[in-house]
Design an enzyme around this catalytic site. Structure first.
Site, short mmCIF file in Angstrom:
data_model
loop_
_atom_site.label_atom_id
_atom_site.label_comp_id
_atom_site.label_asym_id
_atom_site.label_seq_id
_atom_site.Cartn_x
_atom_site.Cartn_y
_atom_site.Cartn_z
CB SER A 3 -0.89 0.01 1.24
OG SER A 3 -1.44 1.31 1.39
CG HIS A 51 -3.88 -1.35 -1.62
ND1 HIS A 51 -5.02 -2.10 -1.89
CD2 HIS A 51 -4.24 -0.47 -0.65
CE1 HIS A 51 -6.01 -1.69 -1.11
NE2 HIS A 51 -5.57 -0.70 -0.35
CG ASP A 59 -5.03 2.81 0.74
OD1 ASP A 59 -5.99 2.03 0.59
OD2 ASP A 59 -3.96 2.48 1.29
CG MET A 72 -8.19 7.61 2.09
SD MET A 72 -7.38 7.65 3.70
CE MET A 72 -6.55 6.05 3.67
CG HIS A 103 -9.21 0.58 -0.64
ND1 HIS A 103 -8.64 0.41 0.60
CD2 HIS A 103 -10.56 0.56 -0.44
CE1 HIS A 103 -9.58 0.29 1.51
NE2 HIS A 103 -10.76 0.39 0.92
CG MET A 117 -11.21 3.74 1.78
SD MET A 117 -9.65 3.69 2.68
CE MET A 117 -8.52 3.77 1.29
CG MET A 176 -11.91 -2.17 5.01
SD MET A 176 -10.43 -1.88 4.02
CE MET A 176 -9.38 -0.96 5.16
N GLY A 220 -8.83 4.73 6.75
CA GLY A 220 -8.50 6.14 6.92
C GLY A 220 -7.02 6.38 7.17
N GLY A 273 -2.92 4.45 7.88
CA GLY A 273 -2.05 3.29 7.88
C GLY A 273 -1.55 3.01 9.30
CG ASP A 308 -6.47 -2.42 2.97
OD1 ASP A 308 -5.34 -2.22 3.43
OD2 ASP A 308 -7.11 -1.57 2.32
N GLY A 366 -3.00 -3.56 8.82
CA GLY A 366 -2.28 -4.26 9.89
C GLY A 366 -1.71 -5.60 9.48
N GLY A 407 1.14 -2.04 3.94
CA GLY A 407 1.75 -0.73 3.81
C GLY A 407 3.00 -0.64 4.65
#
Ligand code: DX5
Ligand code: ZN
Length: 256
Positions: A18, A43, A45, A47, A76, A78, A173, A178, A180, A208, A210, A230
């Site tokens: 990520s 990946h 992200d 947002m 992805h 969001m 998720m 929101g 990393g 996605d 942790g 990430g």
């Protein structure tokens, strides 16, 4: 004597680093570096500061990355109203486009969990939301790209059951979206397993949030085959070793 029928092929393990954890001041180098280090996908992200309380990048940056990347871009979203921007993100270079199920439901119908939207407690989507999900899926498929649906940690798996025949990937998720570098939420493991059982072997299940050497095994054991990472990749001084570590651990884990 007839041979026993071969077991259906499992969807391949994919490592999707990520970019949220990359150094944005040297984004191009980071993309090339992680790609050289063995990333299967990248990946990205997106947002919007509304669906999630953070703001990242949009089509212009994705277009720049696309010029460098040789692996698929796993985008992805969001964001609110994802059905309005399918063409913009595919024109920019998304190969896999994922939107959140919670984003298709009117705000008044959603529940505000302490750290994001949830559809916990819902058994069905309303007709209007369902129609929007179908429009989103159709818009991506028409462009010959892969389509995914994402679920926040407490949104039930059953809400995507009716779309499984039409989509390529479900994203579970494992943190509230929101930001990393959050901790993997263990309670999502049961849902990952449920999604794998519901999806059979055709649909990818992506986890996605942790994902690291401590959590990759339980994710794969539960049924995930696409692993977003990430911090575990970009935060490691040796991304090649980090990707290989995740891949080897995944390969050594029995899958359901
Ligand atoms: C969270 C993002 C994730 C995040 C993963 O909103 O969707 O992709 O970047 O980062 P790590 O691996 O650090 O949890
Ligand atoms: Zn993500």
């Amino acid at each position: 004597m007839t041979e026993p029928a071969a077991a259906p092929a499992r969807p391949p393990i994919r490592i999707s680093p990520s970019l949220l954890a990359a150094d944005f001041s040297r984004l191009g180098e980071e993309v090339l570096d992680v790609q050289r280090s063995g990333a299967d996908w990248i990946h990205v992200d997106v947002m919007d500061g509304h669906f999630v309380p953070n703001l990242t990048i949009g089509p212009a940056v994705i277009k720049s990355i696309r010029g460098l990347a040789t692996v698929p871009l796993d985008v992805h979203l969001m964001i609110e109203r994802p059905w309005d921007v399918v063409d913009a993100y595919i024109d920019a270079g998304a190969d896999i486009l994922t939107a959140h199920v919670e984003a298709f439901v009117p705000t008044a119908w959603r529940r505000r969990a302490p750290r994001g939207w949830t559809l916990e407690g819902y058994q069905y989507l309303d007709d209007e939301s369902r129609r929007r999900v179908r429009d989103f899926i159709a818009a991506v498929i028409t462009r010959d790209k892969k389509v995914g649906l994402a679920l926040n940690p407490t949104t039930p798996a059953s809400l995507v059951l009716e779309f499984l025949g039409e989509i390529d990937m479900i994203v579970a998720m494992t943190v509230w979206p929101g930001f990393g570098a959050q901790k993997f939420i263990d309670e999502v493991s049961a849902k990952i397993h449920e999604l794998r059982l519901m999806s059979g072997e055709r649909v990818s299940v992506e986890v996605d949030g942790g994902i690291n050497m401590d959590t990759v095994g339980k994710s794969v054991a539960a049924g995930a085959n696409v692993l977003v990472a990430g911090t575990a990749v970009f935060g490691d001084p040796e991304p090649r070793a980090a990707i290989k570590g995740l891949r080897d651990r995944a390969a050594a884990t029995p899958r359901p």
